[in-house]
Write a protein that holds these residues in place. Structure first.
Motif, mmCIF file in Angstrom:
data_model
loop_
_atom_site.group_PDB
_atom_site.id
_atom_site.type_symbol
_atom_site.label_atom_id
_atom_site.label_comp_id
_atom_site.label_asym_id
_atom_site.label_seq_id
_atom_site.Cartn_x
_atom_site.Cartn_y
_atom_site.Cartn_z
ATOM 1 N N ASP A 77 0.900 -1.363 -0.075
ATOM 2 C CA ASP A 77 -0.126 0.129 -0.008
ATOM 3 C C ASP A 77 0.882 1.318 0.022
ATOM 4 N N GLU A 78 1.859 1.092 0.799
ATOM 5 C CA GLU A 78 2.797 2.392 0.985
ATOM 6 C C GLU A 78 3.547 2.950 -0.371
ATOM 7 N N ILE A 79 3.868 1.487 -1.099
ATOM 8 C CA ILE A 79 4.817 1.742 -2.446
ATOM 9 C C ILE A 79 3.717 2.179 -3.251
ATOM 10 N N VAL A 80 2.622 1.575 -3.476
ATOM 11 C CA VAL A 80 1.544 2.331 -4.491
ATOM 12 C C VAL A 80 1.223 3.509 -4.454
ATOM 13 N N ASP A 81 0.823 3.916 -3.091
ATOM 14 C CA ASP A 81 0.757 5.234 -2.934
ATOM 15 C C ASP A 81 1.744 6.334 -3.418
ATOM 16 N N GLU A 82 3.015 5.750 -3.035
ATOM 17 C CA GLU A 82 4.226 6.541 -3.528
ATOM 18 C C GLU A 82 4.160 6.822 -5.144
ATOM 19 N N ILE A 83 4.115 5.510 -5.853
ATOM 20 C CA ILE A 83 4.340 5.612 -7.194
ATOM 21 C C ILE A 83 2.859 5.824 -8.082
ATOM 22 N N LYS A 84 1.785 5.757 -7.696
ATOM 23 C CA LYS A 84 0.821 5.457 -8.591
ATOM 24 C C LYS A 84 0.510 6.668 -9.509
ATOM 25 N N ASP A 85 1.097 7.955 -9.146
ATOM 26 C CA ASP A 85 0.777 9.179 -9.943
ATOM 27 C C ASP A 85 1.987 9.512 -10.928
ATOM 28 N N SER A 86 2.984 8.359 -11.062
ATOM 29 C CA SER A 86 4.241 8.628 -11.637
ATOM 30 C C SER A 86 4.342 7.404 -12.652
ATOM 31 N N GLY A 91 2.179 1.636 -18.423
ATOM 32 C CA GLY A 91 3.259 0.623 -17.535
ATOM 33 C C GLY A 91 2.374 -0.448 -16.955
ATOM 34 N N ILE A 92 3.020 -1.634 -16.804
ATOM 35 C CA ILE A 92 2.383 -2.880 -16.317
ATOM 36 C C ILE A 92 2.992 -2.964 -14.980
ATOM 37 N N ILE A 93 2.334 -3.337 -13.873
ATOM 38 C CA ILE A 93 2.260 -3.797 -12.592
ATOM 39 C C ILE A 93 2.473 -5.261 -12.438
ATOM 40 N N ILE A 94 3.673 -5.668 -12.103
ATOM 41 C CA ILE A 94 3.714 -6.868 -11.824
ATOM 42 C C ILE A 94 3.879 -7.589 -10.071
ATOM 43 N N ILE A 95 2.697 -8.070 -9.710
ATOM 44 C CA ILE A 95 2.744 -8.674 -8.254
ATOM 45 C C ILE A 95 3.476 -9.820 -8.051
ATOM 46 N N ILE A 102 -5.114 -8.975 -7.502
ATOM 47 C CA ILE A 102 -5.114 -7.980 -8.492
ATOM 48 C C ILE A 102 -6.183 -6.786 -8.162
ATOM 49 N N GLU A 103 -7.162 -7.176 -7.561
ATOM 50 C CA GLU A 103 -8.287 -6.356 -7.164
ATOM 51 C C GLU A 103 -7.782 -5.381 -6.111
ATOM 52 N N SER A 104 -7.000 -5.705 -5.102
ATOM 53 C CA SER A 104 -6.465 -4.731 -4.138
ATOM 54 C C SER A 104 -5.530 -3.912 -4.592
ATOM 55 N N VAL A 105 -4.626 -4.434 -5.654
ATOM 56 C CA VAL A 105 -3.584 -3.362 -6.156
ATOM 57 C C VAL A 105 -4.645 -2.303 -7.266
ATOM 58 N N GLU A 106 -5.482 -2.920 -7.743
ATOM 59 C CA GLU A 106 -6.082 -1.990 -8.852
ATOM 60 C C GLU A 106 -6.884 -0.809 -7.815
ATOM 61 N N LYS A 107 -7.577 -1.245 -6.941
ATOM 62 C CA LYS A 107 -8.095 -0.565 -5.766
ATOM 63 C C LYS A 107 -7.432 0.712 -5.471
ATOM 64 N N ARG A 108 -5.897 0.405 -5.036
ATOM 65 C CA ARG A 108 -4.998 1.221 -4.545
ATOM 66 C C ARG A 108 -4.700 2.361 -5.406
ATOM 67 N N PHE A 109 -4.527 1.776 -6.884
ATOM 68 C CA PHE A 109 -4.217 2.952 -7.864
ATOM 69 C C PHE A 109 -5.431 3.975 -8.055
ATOM 70 N N GLU A 110 -6.575 3.251 -7.751
ATOM 71 C CA GLU A 110 -7.863 4.300 -7.975
ATOM 72 C C GLU A 110 -7.902 4.781 -9.336
ATOM 73 N N ARG A 111 -7.624 3.791 -10.260
ATOM 74 C CA ARG A 111 -7.955 4.103 -11.654
ATOM 75 C C ARG A 111 -7.767 2.755 -12.497
ATOM 76 N N LYS A 112 -7.714 2.645 -13.647
ATOM 77 C CA LYS A 112 -7.602 1.408 -14.545
ATOM 78 C C LYS A 112 -6.048 1.393 -14.674
ATOM 79 N N VAL A 113 -5.512 0.053 -14.520
ATOM 80 C CA VAL A 113 -4.169 0.019 -14.527
ATOM 81 C C VAL A 113 -3.809 -1.320 -14.885
ATOM 82 N N LYS A 114 -2.718 -1.724 -15.422
ATOM 83 C CA LYS A 114 -2.217 -3.095 -16.100
ATOM 84 C C LYS A 114 -1.763 -3.745 -14.785
#
Length: 268
Positions: A77-86, A91-95, A102-114
């Motif tokens: 959560d901390e890392i996603v909050d730090e990078i989500k606007d950058s 860009g593709i995010i690999i967990i 996937i859903e938890s990461v998508e929600k943290r980005f607060e928009r559609k993301v790969k």
């Protein structure tokens, strides 16, 4: 054009993946960059792999086409909050963390993301890893093929439904540790019977490697392959009987069960 690959977090799993990718020569080291919090980790990775490193996660986000989130689950959560606007538009995010959906990461980005969810294991470092993988709907077919190619460069890959990841954690994500214990125990038995330890480890490890290859390449049921080794009244069936008596099979099953249970707990 070569894709830029970034790693946020440079622990054991990230090191295994980087090592596997470089050994396969699929990606040039100049196209890989990693970040970590400590200078000692950055120096260790630079010395080992010769890749670019930084302690700036924003730099990774802005300059990478594919970003591996290789930090502990509690830091996601901390890392996603730090990078989500950058991150780049495509860009593709690999967990790679257990328990992160996937859903938890998508929600943290607060928009559609790969987003691609994976569960690799550390034998990636010798190009014999095993990875379970799942893609979200934003990933295009060409991106899917490229990501699969990356993971196939250091081992096997299997697409699975996301609700099976807890079982995957128990069966392949964590199982190298069980196998190392098995090899150590085999070697200890050999030493007990008089073998030099270095020879005992080599005999045990190669036997495990060969047996695994037999399962993968013959397509035969493991029980059938076991039966081929067990001559009537012979040494092997005597040993197999003792393993059954000692609960070998149930011990492994219970290890997978409790590992999967822990993965479920971590995902809540």
């Amino acid at each position: 054009m070569e894709r830029e690959i970034g790693f946020i977090g440079l622990g054991n799993m990230a090191s295994a993946i980087i090592g596997g990718i470089l050994k396969s020569k699929m990606v040039y080291r100049e196209n890989i960059i990693g970040s970590a919090r400590t200078e000692s980790t950055l120096k260790r990775i630079e010395d080992k792999f010769g890749i670019k490193t930084t302690n700036d996660n924003i730099h990774i986000a802005k300059n990478s086409d594919i970003i591996f989130l290789a930090v502990k689950p509690y830091l996601y959560d901390e890392i996603v909050d730090e990078i989500k606007d950058s991150i780049k538009k495509d860009g593709i995010i690999i967990i790679i963390a257990a328990g992160k959906s996937i859903e938890s990461v998508e929600k943290r980005f607060e928009r559609k993301v790969k987003v691609v969810r994976t569960m690799p294991n550390t034998p990636a470092n010798v190009q014999e890893g095993m990875t379970a993988i799942t893609f979200n709907e934003e990933i295009t077919e060409s991106e899917r093929e490229y990501i699969l190619k990356i993971f196939k460069s250091f081992g096997g890959v299997e697409e699975v439904e996301e609700d099976l990841y807890h079982a995957v954690t128990g069966v392949s994500g964590s199982s190298p540790a069980y196998v190392y214990m098995f090899i150590e125990a085999l070697a200890d038995g050999g030493v007990l019977e008089g073998l030099p330890r270095d020879k005992a480890y080599k005999l045990a490890a190669q036997s495990v490697l060969g047996a695994a290859k037999m399962v993968l390449e013959t397509g035969l049921h493991p029980g059938e392959l076991k039966d081929q080794v067990c001559s009537p009244g012979g040494t092997t069936i005597e040993a197999v009987s003792k393993l059954e008596e000692e609960g070998f099979r149930s011990g492994i099953i219970n290890a997978v069960k409790i590992c999967s249970r822990k993965s479920r707990e971590m995902s809540k």
